[in-house]
Motif scaffolding. Sequence first.
Motif, mmCIF file in Angstrom:
data_model
loop_
_atom_site.group_PDB
_atom_site.id
_atom_site.type_symbol
_atom_site.label_atom_id
_atom_site.label_comp_id
_atom_site.label_asym_id
_atom_site.label_seq_id
_atom_site.Cartn_x
_atom_site.Cartn_y
_atom_site.Cartn_z
ATOM 1 N N ARG A 42 0.827 -1.215 0.000
ATOM 2 C CA ARG A 42 0.000 0.000 0.000
ATOM 3 C C ARG A 42 0.863 1.267 0.000
ATOM 4 O O ARG A 42 0.715 2.141 -0.857
ATOM 5 N N GLY A 43 1.754 1.360 0.981
ATOM 6 C CA GLY A 43 2.603 2.542 1.070
ATOM 7 C C GLY A 43 3.620 2.629 -0.042
ATOM 8 O O GLY A 43 3.931 3.721 -0.534
ATOM 9 N N ALA A 44 4.136 1.465 -0.454
ATOM 10 C CA ALA A 44 5.144 1.448 -1.510
ATOM 11 C C ALA A 44 4.579 1.967 -2.824
ATOM 12 O O ALA A 44 5.188 2.811 -3.495
ATOM 13 N N TYR A 45 3.404 1.486 -3.197
ATOM 14 C CA TYR A 45 2.808 1.930 -4.460
ATOM 15 C C TYR A 45 2.447 3.414 -4.399
ATOM 16 O O TYR A 45 2.668 4.161 -5.363
ATOM 17 N N LYS A 47 13.593 -10.385 -5.452
ATOM 18 C CA LYS A 47 14.206 -10.546 -6.777
ATOM 19 C C LYS A 47 13.156 -10.940 -7.802
ATOM 20 O O LYS A 47 13.154 -10.470 -8.944
ATOM 21 N N GLY A 48 12.234 -11.814 -7.376
ATOM 22 C CA GLY A 48 11.206 -12.291 -8.288
ATOM 23 C C GLY A 48 10.267 -11.198 -8.765
ATOM 24 O O GLY A 48 9.698 -11.298 -9.854
ATOM 25 N N TYR A 49 10.103 -10.148 -7.960
ATOM 26 C CA TYR A 49 9.252 -9.029 -8.358
ATOM 27 C C TYR A 49 10.003 -8.026 -9.242
ATOM 28 O O TYR A 49 9.436 -7.013 -9.635
ATOM 29 N N GLY A 50 11.267 -8.307 -9.525
ATOM 30 C CA GLY A 50 11.988 -7.503 -10.499
ATOM 31 C C GLY A 50 13.025 -6.549 -9.958
ATOM 32 O O GLY A 50 13.595 -5.758 -10.724
ATOM 33 N N ALA A 51 13.336 -6.606 -8.665
ATOM 34 C CA ALA A 51 14.293 -5.669 -8.089
ATOM 35 C C ALA A 51 15.712 -6.225 -8.126
ATOM 36 O O ALA A 51 15.928 -7.434 -8.142
ATOM 37 N N ALA A 54 9.446 -3.366 -5.019
ATOM 38 C CA ALA A 54 9.814 -4.097 -6.240
ATOM 39 C C ALA A 54 8.609 -4.299 -7.140
ATOM 40 O O ALA A 54 8.665 -4.031 -8.354
ATOM 41 N N LEU A 55 7.498 -4.777 -6.565
ATOM 42 C CA LEU A 55 6.304 -5.026 -7.379
ATOM 43 C C LEU A 55 5.739 -3.722 -7.934
ATOM 44 O O LEU A 55 5.384 -3.639 -9.120
ATOM 45 N N SER A 56 5.680 -2.679 -7.106
ATOM 46 C CA SER A 56 5.126 -1.399 -7.536
ATOM 47 C C SER A 56 5.964 -0.774 -8.644
ATOM 48 O O SER A 56 5.432 -0.272 -9.646
ATOM 49 N N ALA A 57 7.286 -0.794 -8.454
ATOM 50 C CA ALA A 57 8.173 -0.212 -9.469
ATOM 51 C C ALA A 57 8.057 -0.968 -10.793
ATOM 52 O O ALA A 57 8.015 -0.355 -11.869
ATOM 53 N N ILE A 102 9.570 1.173 -13.571
ATOM 54 C CA ILE A 102 10.664 1.916 -12.949
ATOM 55 C C ILE A 102 11.686 0.947 -12.376
ATOM 56 O O ILE A 102 11.332 -0.064 -11.772
ATOM 57 N N LYS A 103 12.969 1.252 -12.547
ATOM 58 C CA LYS A 103 14.035 0.422 -11.985
ATOM 59 C C LYS A 103 14.026 0.522 -10.465
ATOM 60 O O LYS A 103 13.876 1.602 -9.903
#
Length: 397
Positions: A49-52, A107-111, A80-83, A88-89
């Motif tokens: 919630r806060g990250a997004y 890592k799996g969410y792309g970070a 990671a998921l939000s970016a 966004i990197k």
Amino acid sequence: MITLEMIQEAQEALHGISRKTPLDHAPKIGENVYIKAENLQLTGAFKLRGAYNKIRSLSPEEAAKGVIACSAGNHAQGIALSATKLGIKSIICMPAGAPISKVEATKGYGAEVVLVPGVYDDAAKEAERLVQEKGYTFAHPFNDPYVIAGQGTIGLEILEQLPEVDQVVVPIGGGGLISGIALAVKSLKPSCKVIGVQAASVASMYTSRRKGKVTTVSDGDTIADGIHVLTPGELTFELCQKYVDEIVTVSEDEIAAAILALMESQKTVAEGAGATPVAAVMFGKVDTTVRKTVCVVSGGNVDVTTLSRILTKGLSKSGRITEISTKIIDKPGSLIQLLQIVSETGANIMKINHAREDKHSDVGACIVSMVLETRNVEHVHEIENALTSKGYFLLSQ
């Protein structure tokens, strides 16, 4: 400064991104107790919630440079998921001791993950260094207005799902979650109490509140890695001072017992941090006798490799297993007599050790140690009383 309107705007922005998690009655934990199951949130914790909400607020220039965060795991996954969703990197600095499951999920969410020796505070310093070196935008896990506003959407949901709520019990690490929830709840229902819970071994906000200023505490071990924060935020401390009614602490054994209780009574898996509100209720730190109480179970990302050890600790705390050692005379029939007494109490022997050579043993005697499966704490006392009444001396473990 953060306002109710910012939280309401975050709720609109999160529509279709985060889940409106269930709020369920938990009568086996307490007649007036309800569980807000943020462990069922996407990424397994409230942090999405806060990250997004933070990442959606970035300017085009900031987004182009990329975002960096530091986290023990849940904020990392949310960022990671939000970016990734927003193209966004993301770079995440994590304590080297973070659960492997959380590292791999991030890592799996792309970070891109950078493991840093030490605890959260060490990861934060490395993230700050990389901000200066690379120009990334730093997404603080708790001391950020947009992050706090995003977490505050949980407070709005609680009031929608249970308008008659009398108190909300919330885990505290750095304070972002409780700050947002408390602001939302107190703005719309001032009579509702908001109570924070920290692990006793790293109670930084509890200590800061008692001293009246932001205070760094000594490091300690805790299974509640999600709230393992040694220094709370300046902004979150200010909000806690204004909106939070009380902060209590719970022990490691109490947290473990709460994880076990949630698995058995609610059929849900909570990580250590997420179980702290339930621990506070179970062990009398929060009175629920006349108040409808919502416990925010903030996350469920527990490392399965440590879960069995946590459950064993929880079974012990709740009196479901116990270890008893005593002396017996070293002659035929002595062991059978001891086991007969244990059998008559209804305990189940899981493990037994019979040793002639022991630092406690006398010549002509031996030590018997038993791990017993028991019903509850009262049953343990019943077994101990049955043995001592027959003349057995119980040895401390």
